[in-house]
Design an enzyme around this catalytic site. Structure first.
Site, PDB file in Angstrom:
ATOM      1  N   TYR A  74       0.838  -1.199   0.000  1.00 33.07           N
ATOM      2  CA  TYR A  74       0.000   0.000   0.000  1.00 33.07           C
ATOM      3  C   TYR A  74       0.881   1.261   0.000  1.00 33.07           C
ATOM      4  O   TYR A  74       0.685   2.179  -0.786  1.00 33.07           O
ATOM      5  CB  TYR A  74      -0.919  -0.027   1.222  1.00 33.07           C
ATOM      6  CG  TYR A  74      -1.827   1.165   1.353  1.00 33.07           C
ATOM      7  CD1 TYR A  74      -3.078   1.178   0.749  1.00 33.07           C
ATOM      8  CD2 TYR A  74      -1.439   2.283   2.090  1.00 33.07           C
ATOM      9  CE1 TYR A  74      -3.916   2.268   0.863  1.00 33.07           C
ATOM     10  CE2 TYR A  74      -2.263   3.382   2.212  1.00 33.07           C
ATOM     11  CZ  TYR A  74      -3.509   3.376   1.600  1.00 33.07           C
ATOM     12  OH  TYR A  74      -4.327   4.457   1.719  1.00 33.07           O
ATOM     13  N   ASP A  75       1.884   1.243   0.887  1.00 35.43           N
ATOM     14  CA  ASP A  75       2.785   2.395   0.960  1.00 35.43           C
ATOM     15  C   ASP A  75       3.505   2.624  -0.357  1.00 35.43           C
ATOM     16  O   ASP A  75       3.758   3.763  -0.750  1.00 35.43           O
ATOM     17  CB  ASP A  75       3.811   2.201   2.084  1.00 35.43           C
ATOM     18  CG  ASP A  75       3.147   2.273   3.452  1.00 35.43           C
ATOM     19  OD1 ASP A  75       2.015   2.782   3.526  1.00 35.43           O
ATOM     20  OD2 ASP A  75       3.764   1.814   4.436  1.00 35.43           O
ATOM     21  N   CYS A  88      10.997  -9.306  52.116  1.00 32.38           N
ATOM     22  CA  CYS A  88      12.324  -9.820  52.499  1.00 32.38           C
ATOM     23  C   CYS A  88      13.084  -8.844  53.393  1.00 32.38           C
ATOM     24  O   CYS A  88      14.214  -9.122  53.784  1.00 32.38           O
ATOM     25  CB  CYS A  88      13.145 -10.138  51.254  1.00 32.38           C
ATOM     26  SG  CYS A  88      13.670  -8.667  50.361  1.00 32.38           S
ATOM     27  N   CYS A 145      14.468 -12.431  46.956  1.00 32.58           N
ATOM     28  CA  CYS A 145      13.217 -12.013  47.600  1.00 32.58           C
ATOM     29  C   CYS A 145      12.119 -13.013  47.217  1.00 32.58           C
ATOM     30  O   CYS A 145      11.862 -13.234  46.032  1.00 32.58           O
ATOM     31  CB  CYS A 145      12.846 -10.607  47.147  1.00 32.58           C
ATOM     32  SG  CYS A 145      11.213 -10.106  47.683  1.00 32.58           S
ATOM     33  N   TYR A 147     -22.662   6.612  11.419  1.00 29.17           N
ATOM     34  CA  TYR A 147     -23.911   6.011  11.891  1.00 29.17           C
ATOM     35  C   TYR A 147     -25.193   6.816  11.685  1.00 29.17           C
ATOM     36  O   TYR A 147     -26.269   6.319  11.954  1.00 29.17           O
ATOM     37  CB  TYR A 147     -23.807   5.629  13.370  1.00 29.17           C
ATOM     38  CG  TYR A 147     -23.242   6.731  14.269  1.00 29.17           C
ATOM     39  CD1 TYR A 147     -23.897   7.938  14.436  1.00 29.17           C
ATOM     40  CD2 TYR A 147     -22.046   6.526  14.945  1.00 29.17           C
ATOM     41  CE1 TYR A 147     -23.390   8.928  15.257  1.00 29.17           C
ATOM     42  CE2 TYR A 147     -21.523   7.515  15.776  1.00 29.17           C
ATOM     43  CZ  TYR A 147     -22.199   8.712  15.929  1.00 29.17           C
ATOM     44  OH  TYR A 147     -21.685   9.689  16.723  1.00 29.17           O
ATOM     45  N   GLU A 201     -18.447   8.707  14.620  1.00 25.59           N
ATOM     46  CA  GLU A 201     -17.659   8.834  15.836  1.00 25.59           C
ATOM     47  C   GLU A 201     -16.192   8.555  15.512  1.00 25.59           C
ATOM     48  O   GLU A 201     -15.859   7.499  14.975  1.00 25.59           O
ATOM     49  CB  GLU A 201     -18.190   7.793  16.841  1.00 25.59           C
ATOM     50  CG  GLU A 201     -17.864   8.078  18.264  1.00 25.59           C
ATOM     51  CD  GLU A 201     -18.870   9.028  18.932  1.00 25.59           C
ATOM     52  OE1 GLU A 201     -19.781   9.554  18.241  1.00 25.59           O
ATOM     53  OE2 GLU A 201     -18.718   9.250  20.133  1.00 25.59           O
ATOM     54  N   LYS A 208     -22.730   2.010  21.290  1.00 21.64           N
ATOM     55  CA  LYS A 208     -22.529   3.438  21.511  1.00 21.64           C
ATOM     56  C   LYS A 208     -21.032   3.648  21.727  1.00 21.64           C
ATOM     57  O   LYS A 208     -20.474   3.296  22.763  1.00 21.64           O
ATOM     58  CB  LYS A 208     -23.313   3.922  22.728  1.00 21.64           C
ATOM     59  CG  LYS A 208     -23.230   5.420  22.910  1.00 21.64           C
ATOM     60  CD  LYS A 208     -24.388   5.941  23.741  1.00 21.64           C
ATOM     61  CE  LYS A 208     -24.429   7.446  23.758  1.00 21.64           C
ATOM     62  NZ  LYS A 208     -23.319   8.057  24.474  1.00 21.64           N
ATOM     63  N   LYS A 227     -27.471   2.374  28.695  1.00 21.35           N
ATOM     64  CA  LYS A 227     -26.192   2.568  29.394  1.00 21.35           C
ATOM     65  C   LYS A 227     -25.720   1.260  30.008  1.00 21.35           C
ATOM     66  O   LYS A 227     -26.526   0.468  30.483  1.00 21.35           O
ATOM     67  CB  LYS A 227     -26.380   3.598  30.515  1.00 21.35           C
ATOM     68  CG  LYS A 227     -26.527   5.018  30.008  1.00 21.35           C
ATOM     69  CD  LYS A 227     -25.287   5.432  29.297  1.00 21.35           C
ATOM     70  CE  LYS A 227     -24.779   6.784  29.725  1.00 21.35           C
ATOM     71  NZ  LYS A 227     -23.605   7.196  28.956  1.00 21.35           N
ATOM     72  N   ASP A 243     -17.469   5.237  22.372  1.00 20.85           N
ATOM     73  CA  ASP A 243     -17.004   6.271  23.287  1.00 20.85           C
ATOM     74  C   ASP A 243     -15.887   7.059  22.612  1.00 20.85           C
ATOM     75  O   ASP A 243     -14.706   6.847  22.864  1.00 20.85           O
ATOM     76  CB  ASP A 243     -16.511   5.619  24.581  1.00 20.85           C
ATOM     77  CG  ASP A 243     -16.419   6.627  25.700  1.00 20.85           C
ATOM     78  OD1 ASP A 243     -16.865   7.775  25.501  1.00 20.85           O
ATOM     79  OD2 ASP A 243     -15.901   6.275  26.763  1.00 20.85           O
ATOM     80  N   LEU A 299     -28.708  11.810  22.986  1.00 24.88           N
ATOM     81  CA  LEU A 299     -29.604  10.667  23.158  1.00 24.88           C
ATOM     82  C   LEU A 299     -30.103  10.604  24.595  1.00 24.88           C
ATOM     83  O   LEU A 299     -29.371  10.926  25.531  1.00 24.88           O
ATOM     84  CB  LEU A 299     -28.860   9.366  22.839  1.00 24.88           C
ATOM     85  CG  LEU A 299     -28.443   9.161  21.385  1.00 24.88           C
ATOM     86  CD1 LEU A 299     -27.357   8.104  21.284  1.00 24.88           C
ATOM     87  CD2 LEU A 299     -29.651   8.769  20.546  1.00 24.88           C
ATOM     88  N   GLU A 317     -27.147  -0.513  17.730  1.00 27.19           N
ATOM     89  CA  GLU A 317     -25.756  -0.134  17.451  1.00 27.19           C
ATOM     90  C   GLU A 317     -24.969  -0.012  18.748  1.00 27.19           C
ATOM     91  O   GLU A 317     -25.534   0.312  19.778  1.00 27.19           O
ATOM     92  CB  GLU A 317     -25.720   1.244  16.743  1.00 27.19           C
ATOM     93  CG  GLU A 317     -26.591   1.324  15.517  1.00 27.19           C
ATOM     94  CD  GLU A 317     -26.526   2.682  14.804  1.00 27.19           C
ATOM     95  OE1 GLU A 317     -25.753   3.565  15.251  1.00 27.19           O
ATOM     96  OE2 GLU A 317     -27.253   2.845  13.807  1.00 27.19           O
ATOM     97  N   CYS A 365      11.687  -3.748  51.920  1.00 29.28           N
ATOM     98  CA  CYS A 365      10.728  -4.629  51.260  1.00 29.28           C
ATOM     99  C   CYS A 365       9.890  -5.361  52.311  1.00 29.28           C
ATOM    100  O   CYS A 365      10.448  -5.965  53.228  1.00 29.28           O
ATOM    101  CB  CYS A 365      11.486  -5.622  50.381  1.00 29.28           C
ATOM    102  SG  CYS A 365      10.454  -6.939  49.750  1.00 29.28           S
ATOM    103  N   CYS A 387      12.483  -3.593  44.908  1.00 28.32           N
ATOM    104  CA  CYS A 387      13.293  -4.413  45.782  1.00 28.32           C
ATOM    105  C   CYS A 387      14.273  -5.131  44.855  1.00 28.32           C
ATOM    106  O   CYS A 387      13.853  -5.807  43.929  1.00 28.32           O
ATOM    107  CB  CYS A 387      12.413  -5.414  46.522  1.00 28.32           C
ATOM    108  SG  CYS A 387      13.365  -6.746  47.248  1.00 28.32           S
TER     109      CYS A 387
END
Ligand code: IVH
Length: 666
Positions: free
Chosen positions: A34-35, A411, A431, A226, A174, A114, A314, A116, A81, A112, A408, A426
């Protein structure tokens, strides 16, 4: 072909690959290929600048930094919403919608995730991307066209093969950052001493808010579309039809989107997604259910801030408050000392949480966390719950400050915090809290590489007190092993043999195996060269001497000094040697191939012919092109021909590539 045609063909190809990658989720070429296409296009456009068009894939980056973003009105307000907090509220909404539509029949919804992320609007005129804006306050947004253009998943020109794009098309979606990309991005920032983002959403928001779009271009952003905004020149009767048109035009649409036909399907979609929430590659904070019929949507209409035709389901809170009963120091596998808050048990997103990490002392100080405080606790994904912040108004007057111990807790040896690091450690190899992890590292592939010595065996041996430190491994007997679970006579003997074999090792493998902080495989090799495999010299090295070594900085030098300043560590290393550990003779850049003559034939797999030749010459040998009586070695790669026959006729030593690599110590 004329350049103009070549350019058009390349653009079409690149757009097609974008479509396969982002929309069909099924790339058909590698990133590398692709590059290459993109580079070819760039070269041709450099040669013919008059042929550059704004929708060319090369035009995603390169705009001048802005002084500020313009504010633009949305042609149709971007509403929010209404929320349903649980299944009952979803049912309530469903029944209200039925009443609103005056029907007794089931209603079809599009379900769908939701996402974030950050809501944006993309504007296309006659199939060309012309502008893009943030949601803003829903009425006005900021013009972030230049930044959106850098997101490869956003088409600059729409596909026309299945459906002609309308005159005006506004698409909402989004922008987000995938969880693992976010992690890499943040880790990278912290390595470079840059501030880190609290979550993928903030990282996406911060990236879109850059006035210099070349910065946005470097951020791994994605988008799912969406909803429509304003459309001139096309009508849809169903939302599902609109979503399928989006795909045809080349917009990424979330594959979790499904049709649901009644309330039971709504609830099971919601529950299923909540259960799978953490295994999705991006963050979601709920579900969205949208009435599928556009006519029905029109009948239902809008409230002031949200449409009546949609509802957000939610998920259960993943952030809750609890009280810190105590703070304790926990010692990890590598000796890292982490402060942990002991909490009043609390349910976070369906899991009872009693411990939450406070990360390190700096974080405790920054958040000013005290024992007795009421705090906000968060659980995200599979990560350990963490204390997000203190609810200061609820602090009792007897709340007490906390500092990590200097010894620690396991030990009792010194806990230290190297300059410039946030984590205290430590450094005692023996230990008990670290034994298993350290031993697993010691015998791992890059270390002593003891075959057949798996993690389960380490667990058993440590649990039964048969090994406490590295050197104990060399004192294990056949009878020790034979007594263990699932250990047949034969495998016990195999392990003993493997342990004995591992005693012949190299400086670099051993030093790596010791697990000195910041001393990895590469650095162990550097140290091997520097100290010519002499562990005593390495042990005695001063900080100045260490810092003089190329690739050893103050942090590494300090870690090494700290390691050797612990008498227990010195004893363990000495005991390894007195139990038979030895370094196989390695000759350093000396002439171990002195006066030897090599001929190569056939294809080498692991190293290039030129590189192999270089190695021979560096080590004092010669390479010639044909086999003669003076040839010492013929290195026979794959499909060797006549040289192989000649060498064997002349009784010349024939070795394969692996044997050769061993000779030059690769
Ligand atoms: S539809 C009126 N669909 O949630 C329709 N929004 O609280 C509103 N969001 O600002 C948009 N995923 O940024 C819709 N599948 C989805 C969504 C979604 C996330 C965000 C969006 C919006 C906010 C509404």
């Amino acid at each position: 072909m004329e350049d103009k045609n070549k350019i058009n063909a390349l653009r079409k190809k690149i757009d097609d690959h974008n479509y396969h990658y982002y929309v069909l989720d099924n790339p058909i070429i590698s990133d590398y290929e692709y590059d290459n296409l993109l580079r070819n296009l760039q070269d041709l456009e450099d040669k013919n600048p008059e042929l550059i068009t704004p929708d060319s894939p090369t035009q995603r980056v390169g705009a001048k930094p802005l002084d500020a973003f313009d504010s633009i009105d949305h042609s149709i307000p971007m509403l929010s919403l209404e929320n349903a907090m649980d299944a009952d509220e979803l049912t309530g909404y469903y029944n209200r919608t039925k009443r609103g539509l005056k029907t007794d029949h089931n209603i079809e919804f599009v379900a769908e995730p939701k996402l974030d992320g950050i809501g944006v609007e993309l504007v296309y005129e006659n199939g060309l991307f012309v502008s893009g804006l943030t949601r803003g306050d829903g009425i006005k947004g900021e013009n972030i066209t230049q930044n959106l253009k850098t997101i490869n998943a956003i088409p600059l020109s729409l596909r026309t093969d299945k459906l002609t794009p309308p005159e005006l098309l506004e698409v909402r979606g989004e922008v987000f950052m995938e969880k693992d990309k976010f992690k890499i991005f943040n880790d990278d920032r912290s390595k470079n001493d840059m501030s880190i983002f609290a979550n993928p959403r903030n990282a996406a928001a911060g990236s879109l808010r850059q006035l210099d779009s070349t910065i946005t271009a470097e951020r791994p952003l994605s988008i799912y579309c969406y909803e429509p905004g304003k459309i001139n020149g096309k009508r849809f009767t169903k939302h599902s039809e609109f979503l399928s048109a989006l795909k045809d035009w080349g917009f990424p649409v979330n594959r979790e989107i499904k049709l649901v036909k009644n309330i039971d399907e709504i609830i099971s979609y919601h529950n299923n997604l909540e259960k799978r929430r953490h295994s999705l590659p991006y963050e979601i904070d709920g579900t969205v259910f949208k009435v599928n019929g556009i006519e029905e949507r029109e009948i239902l209409g809008l409230r002031s801030r949200s449409p009546r035709w949609a509802i957000a389901g939610k998920f259960k809170a993943e952030q809750v408050t609890s009280k810190i009963l105590d703070i304790v120091a926990s010692i990890g596998r590598t000796g890292a000392v982490t402060p942990v808050a002991k909490l009043n048990p609390v349910n976070v997103g369906g899991v009872v949480v009693t411990n939450a990490t406070l990360h390190n002392q700096d974080e405790i100080d920054r958040k000013d966390v005290r024992i007795g405080d009421t705090v906000l606790v968060q659980r995200a994904g599979d990560v350990i719950p963490e204390v997000v912040k203190v609810i200061k108004s609820k602090r009792p007057h007897n709340a007490s400050k906390y500092s990590l111990p200097t010894a620690c807790p396991i030990c009792s040896k010194e806990v230290s915090r190297p300059t410039g690091e946030s984590v205290a450690r430590c450094n005692n190899l023996s230990c008990p809290a670290q034994i298993k992890g350290r031993i697993k590292h010691f015998i791992s592939k890059g270390g002593l590489d003891i075959e057949g010595f798996g993690d389960k065996l380490v667990d058993q041996l440590v649990d039964r007190n048969l090994i406490k430190t590295f050197d104990d491994i060399f004192r294990l007997s056949f009878t020790d092993l034979e007594k263990l679970d699932r250990m047949a006579e034969k495998s016990a003997q195999n392990v003993i043999d493997a342990i004995n074999n591992s005693k012949k090792t190299t400086f670099s493998k051993f030093v790596y195996a010791l697990g000195i902080r910041n001393v990895g495989a590469h650095l162990s090799k550097v140290l091997e060269e520097e100290f010519e495999s002499n562990i005593l010299e390495f042990q005695k090295a001063s900080i100045d001497q260490l810092e003089e070594i190329n690739e050893v900085g103050p942090i590494v030098a300090e870690a090494i000094i700290r390691f050797w300043s612990n008498q227990i560590n010195i004893n363990i290393v000495n005991n390894c040697f007195s139990n038979g550990l030895e370094f196989s003779q390695k000759i350093f850049q000396s002439k171990n191939l002195e006066n030897l003559s090599f001929v190569f034939t056939g294809t080498l797999k692991k190293i290039k012919r030129a590189e192999a030749k270089n190695h021979v010459e560096l080590n004092g040998g010669r390479v010639s092109s044909s086999v003669s009586r003076n040839t010492d070695y013929l290195v026979a790669g794959e499909s060797s021909g006549s040289k192989l026959k000649k060498a064997s006729d002349l009784n010349i030593k024939i070795i394969d590539e692996l044997q050769f690599l061993e000779m030059i110590d690769r």
